[in-house]
Design a protein around this motif. Structure first.
Motif, PDB file in Angstrom:
ATOM      1  N   TYR A   1      16.283   0.836 -11.125  1.00  0.00           N
ATOM      2  CA  TYR A   1      16.570  -0.317 -11.993  1.00  0.00           C
ATOM      3  C   TYR A   1      15.461  -1.366 -11.967  1.00  0.00           C
ATOM      4  O   TYR A   1      15.348  -2.179 -12.868  1.00  0.00           O
ATOM      5  CB  TYR A   1      17.888  -0.971 -11.578  1.00  0.00           C
ATOM      6  CG  TYR A   1      17.896  -1.535 -10.179  1.00  0.00           C
ATOM      7  CD1 TYR A   1      17.423  -2.809  -9.918  1.00  0.00           C
ATOM      8  CD2 TYR A   1      18.353  -0.769  -9.108  1.00  0.00           C
ATOM      9  CE1 TYR A   1      17.406  -3.324  -8.635  1.00  0.00           C
ATOM     10  CE2 TYR A   1      18.348  -1.267  -7.827  1.00  0.00           C
ATOM     11  CZ  TYR A   1      17.872  -2.541  -7.593  1.00  0.00           C
ATOM     12  OH  TYR A   1      17.853  -3.033  -6.311  1.00  0.00           O
ATOM     13  N   LYS A   2      14.628  -1.385 -10.928  1.00  0.00           N
ATOM     14  CA  LYS A   2      13.572  -2.394 -10.860  1.00  0.00           C
ATOM     15  C   LYS A   2      12.200  -1.732 -10.922  1.00  0.00           C
ATOM     16  O   LYS A   2      12.077  -0.536 -10.614  1.00  0.00           O
ATOM     17  CB  LYS A   2      13.703  -3.228  -9.584  1.00  0.00           C
ATOM     18  CG  LYS A   2      13.361  -2.513  -8.296  1.00  0.00           C
ATOM     19  CD  LYS A   2      13.548  -3.441  -7.090  1.00  0.00           C
ATOM     20  CE  LYS A   2      13.088  -2.781  -5.799  1.00  0.00           C
ATOM     21  NZ  LYS A   2      13.329  -3.641  -4.625  1.00  0.00           N
ATOM     22  N   PRO A   3      11.168  -2.477 -11.328  1.00  0.00           N
ATOM     23  CA  PRO A   3       9.820  -1.889 -11.399  1.00  0.00           C
ATOM     24  C   PRO A   3       9.326  -1.486 -10.010  1.00  0.00           C
ATOM     25  O   PRO A   3       9.331  -2.296  -9.091  1.00  0.00           O
ATOM     26  CB  PRO A   3       8.967  -3.030 -11.970  1.00  0.00           C
ATOM     27  CG  PRO A   3       9.926  -3.982 -12.582  1.00  0.00           C
ATOM     28  CD  PRO A   3      11.187  -3.875 -11.783  1.00  0.00           C
ATOM     29  N   HIS A   4       8.939  -0.237  -9.866  1.00  0.00           N
ATOM     30  CA  HIS A   4       8.441   0.233  -8.570  1.00  0.00           C
ATOM     31  C   HIS A   4       6.920   0.242  -8.576  1.00  0.00           C
ATOM     32  O   HIS A   4       6.274   1.289  -8.511  1.00  0.00           O
ATOM     33  CB  HIS A   4       9.028   1.603  -8.239  1.00  0.00           C
ATOM     34  CG  HIS A   4      10.467   1.541  -7.848  1.00  0.00           C
ATOM     35  ND1 HIS A   4      10.909   0.894  -6.714  1.00  0.00           N
ATOM     36  CD2 HIS A   4      11.583   2.024  -8.452  1.00  0.00           C
ATOM     37  CE1 HIS A   4      12.226   0.989  -6.630  1.00  0.00           C
ATOM     38  NE2 HIS A   4      12.652   1.674  -7.672  1.00  0.00           N
ATOM     39  N   ASP A   5       6.369  -0.944  -8.653  1.00  0.00           N
ATOM     40  CA  ASP A   5       4.928  -1.149  -8.567  1.00  0.00           C
ATOM     41  C   ASP A   5       4.642  -1.772  -7.212  1.00  0.00           C
ATOM     42  O   ASP A   5       5.287  -2.754  -6.822  1.00  0.00           O
ATOM     43  CB  ASP A   5       4.469  -2.083  -9.691  1.00  0.00           C
ATOM     44  CG  ASP A   5       3.009  -2.449  -9.552  1.00  0.00           C
ATOM     45  OD1 ASP A   5       2.157  -1.676 -10.014  1.00  0.00           O
ATOM     46  OD2 ASP A   5       2.725  -3.522  -8.969  1.00  0.00           O
ATOM     47  N   PRO A   6       3.691  -1.231  -6.439  1.00  0.00           N
ATOM     48  CA  PRO A   6       3.459  -1.751  -5.091  1.00  0.00           C
ATOM     49  C   PRO A   6       3.182  -3.247  -5.037  1.00  0.00           C
ATOM     50  O   PRO A   6       3.713  -3.954  -4.169  1.00  0.00           O
ATOM     51  CB  PRO A   6       2.255  -0.941  -4.597  1.00  0.00           C
ATOM     52  CG  PRO A   6       2.347   0.342  -5.343  1.00  0.00           C
ATOM     53  CD  PRO A   6       2.869  -0.024  -6.702  1.00  0.00           C
ATOM     54  N   GLU A   7       2.371  -3.771  -5.954  1.00  0.00           N
ATOM     55  CA  GLU A   7       2.057  -5.201  -5.921  1.00  0.00           C
ATOM     56  C   GLU A   7       3.284  -6.047  -6.236  1.00  0.00           C
ATOM     57  O   GLU A   7       3.518  -7.093  -5.618  1.00  0.00           O
ATOM     58  CB  GLU A   7       0.934  -5.510  -6.909  1.00  0.00           C
ATOM     59  CG  GLU A   7      -0.437  -4.993  -6.483  1.00  0.00           C
ATOM     60  CD  GLU A   7      -0.932  -5.640  -5.189  1.00  0.00           C
ATOM     61  OE1 GLU A   7      -0.513  -6.780  -4.883  1.00  0.00           O
ATOM     62  OE2 GLU A   7      -1.716  -5.007  -4.483  1.00  0.00           O
ATOM     63  N   LEU A   8       4.084  -5.612  -7.218  1.00  0.00           N
ATOM     64  CA  LEU A   8       5.305  -6.352  -7.551  1.00  0.00           C
ATOM     65  C   LEU A   8       6.299  -6.325  -6.392  1.00  0.00           C
ATOM     66  O   LEU A   8       6.933  -7.336  -6.083  1.00  0.00           O
ATOM     67  CB  LEU A   8       5.948  -5.776  -8.806  1.00  0.00           C
ATOM     68  CG  LEU A   8       5.316  -6.159 -10.138  1.00  0.00           C
ATOM     69  CD1 LEU A   8       5.965  -5.391 -11.273  1.00  0.00           C
ATOM     70  CD2 LEU A   8       5.450  -7.664 -10.386  1.00  0.00           C
ATOM     71  N   GLU A   9       6.438  -5.166  -5.759  1.00  0.00           N
ATOM     72  CA  GLU A   9       7.362  -5.072  -4.623  1.00  0.00           C
ATOM     73  C   GLU A   9       6.937  -6.017  -3.499  1.00  0.00           C
ATOM     74  O   GLU A   9       7.771  -6.689  -2.882  1.00  0.00           O
ATOM     75  CB  GLU A   9       7.437  -3.635  -4.115  1.00  0.00           C
ATOM     76  CG  GLU A   9       8.217  -2.713  -5.038  1.00  0.00           C
ATOM     77  CD  GLU A   9       8.620  -1.420  -4.356  1.00  0.00           C
ATOM     78  OE1 GLU A   9       8.752  -1.403  -3.110  1.00  0.00           O
ATOM     79  OE2 GLU A   9       8.810  -0.423  -5.067  1.00  0.00           O
TER      80      GLU A   9
ATOM     81  N   PRO B   1       6.041   1.443  -0.406  1.00  0.00           N
ATOM     82  CA  PRO B   1       5.642   1.242  -1.804  1.00  0.00           C
ATOM     83  C   PRO B   1       4.463   2.117  -2.229  1.00  0.00           C
ATOM     84  O   PRO B   1       4.337   2.457  -3.412  1.00  0.00           O
ATOM     85  CB  PRO B   1       5.268  -0.246  -1.862  1.00  0.00           C
ATOM     86  CG  PRO B   1       6.007  -0.868  -0.736  1.00  0.00           C
ATOM     87  CD  PRO B   1       5.989   0.173   0.345  1.00  0.00           C
ATOM     88  N   ASP B   2       3.602   2.480  -1.283  1.00  0.00           N
ATOM     89  CA  ASP B   2       2.387   3.230  -1.601  1.00  0.00           C
ATOM     90  C   ASP B   2       2.531   4.736  -1.435  1.00  0.00           C
ATOM     91  O   ASP B   2       1.655   5.482  -1.858  1.00  0.00           O
ATOM     92  CB  ASP B   2       1.238   2.760  -0.706  1.00  0.00           C
ATOM     93  CG  ASP B   2       0.919   1.290  -0.933  1.00  0.00           C
ATOM     94  OD1 ASP B   2       0.646   0.919  -2.092  1.00  0.00           O
ATOM     95  OD2 ASP B   2       0.959   0.521   0.038  1.00  0.00           O
ATOM     96  N   ASP B   3       3.603   5.185  -0.813  1.00  0.00           N
ATOM     97  CA  ASP B   3       3.778   6.626  -0.558  1.00  0.00           C
ATOM     98  C   ASP B   3       5.188   7.028  -0.980  1.00  0.00           C
ATOM     99  O   ASP B   3       6.150   6.896  -0.225  1.00  0.00           O
ATOM    100  CB  ASP B   3       3.537   6.934   0.918  1.00  0.00           C
ATOM    101  CG  ASP B   3       3.464   8.431   1.189  1.00  0.00           C
ATOM    102  OD1 ASP B   3       3.997   9.216   0.365  1.00  0.00           O
ATOM    103  OD2 ASP B   3       2.901   8.825   2.224  1.00  0.00           O
ATOM    104  N   ARG B   4       5.299   7.524  -2.189  1.00  0.00           N
ATOM    105  CA  ARG B   4       6.614   7.854  -2.727  1.00  0.00           C
ATOM    106  C   ARG B   4       7.219   9.076  -2.062  1.00  0.00           C
ATOM    107  O   ARG B   4       8.448   9.178  -1.953  1.00  0.00           O
ATOM    108  CB  ARG B   4       6.518   8.026  -4.245  1.00  0.00           C
ATOM    109  CG  ARG B   4       6.263   6.693  -4.931  1.00  0.00           C
ATOM    110  CD  ARG B   4       6.073   6.823  -6.419  1.00  0.00           C
ATOM    111  NE  ARG B   4       5.982   5.499  -7.037  1.00  0.00           N
ATOM    112  CZ  ARG B   4       5.718   5.290  -8.320  1.00  0.00           C
ATOM    113  NH1 ARG B   4       5.510   6.320  -9.127  1.00  0.00           N
ATOM    114  NH2 ARG B   4       5.674   4.060  -8.803  1.00  0.00           N
ATOM    115  N   ASP B   5       6.395  10.013  -1.604  1.00  0.00           N
ATOM    116  CA  ASP B   5       6.934  11.145  -0.859  1.00  0.00           C
ATOM    117  C   ASP B   5       7.609  10.662   0.428  1.00  0.00           C
ATOM    118  O   ASP B   5       8.678  11.153   0.805  1.00  0.00           O
ATOM    119  CB  ASP B   5       5.829  12.136  -0.518  1.00  0.00           C
ATOM    120  CG  ASP B   5       5.436  13.017  -1.696  1.00  0.00           C
ATOM    121  OD1 ASP B   5       4.658  13.956  -1.480  1.00  0.00           O
ATOM    122  OD2 ASP B   5       5.896  12.769  -2.827  1.00  0.00           O
TER     123      ASP B   5
END
Length: 236
Positions: free
Chosen positions: A110-118, A158-162
């Motif tokens: 539901y929310k933007p999964h961008d590392p900087e935004l997180e 945030p940087d490693d989705r796996d």
């Protein structure tokens, strides 16, 4: 993991987005638990074109050797279905239902999964969750001991989705180990695990004893039902 009403989450994310955009030259540029309150009775039906959530999990060998088809490093638009390969692999590793794990990724998109935004959001709200599975620091740190990612840090999510998928799979494994053999709730195994992921183990156990699901947890369960069929298609 959802925190508060979804509308308020988006309001807060809009504010964060404006702040991040304003400070882009500097920085390059909801989370969980709910309470086990009385509310609407559970059991909104699953999407008619998909089977109801099931307790079945794959055998440890099923898809375990499948290599991810997408890079873990975040880039471009996020679609949970792009991570079907790691979902299958880590669900098999942890002994959980891959369809459930994928449905949770959809629920948590539901929310933007961008590392900087997180990270911008977390600076103003230190208890916020990280990664595409929206995992809190405490849940990650409780889950990782003795696991293949024991030496990893929550800040890497945030940087490693796996890594985010792997940690979520093992967290579901740990929640499953706390469920009674015969819950008295009108909810199945996967529905209870999804509520545990969203609302915490204590609330999951209350729901398993038959405590009625409150409005926030019911909303999460409704989204699980809505996402169930496409999650099954994604992990086939």
């Amino acid at each position: 993991m959802s925190e508060g009403q979804q509308g308020s989450r988006w309001g807060r994310w809009l504010v964060v987005g404006v702040l991040v955009a304003a400070g882009w030259g500097i920085v390059h540029g909801g989370d969980h638990p709910t309470t086990a309150s009385s509310g609407a009775s559970p059991s909104a039906p699953p999407s008619p074109d998909g089977a109801a959530p099931s307790a079945s999990a794959p055998s440890p060998s099923e898809s375990a050797s499948t290599a991810p088809s997408k890079p873990s490093k975040p880039s471009g638009r996020y679609d949970p279905a792009d991570y079907a390969a790691p979902v299958r692999r880590y669900a098999a590793e942890a002994g959980v239902n891959p369809q459930l794990l994928m449905a949770i990724l959809y629920n948590e998109s539901y929310k933007p999964h961008d590392p900087e935004l997180e990270r911008a959001w977390q600076r103003g709200k230190p208890e916020a969750s990280f990664g595409i599975a929206n995992m809190h620091r405490a849940a990650f740190d409780d889950t990782k001991p003795g696991r293949p990612f024991a030496d990893r840090k929550w800040e890497e999510l945030p940087d490693d989705r796996d890594l985010a998928v792997q940690a979520a799979a093992w967290h579901l494994h740990d929640l499953a180990g706390q469920l009674p053999a015969r819950p008295s709730a009108p909810l199945n195994h996967d529905e209870l695990l999804a509520l545990g992921y969203n609302a915490g183990a204590g609330n999951m156990l209350a729901f398993a004893r038959g405590v009625k699901v409150g409005s926030q947890a019911q909303s999460y369960l409704d989204r699980l039902h809505d996402n169930w069929a496409k999650s099954g298609t994604a992990v086939q």
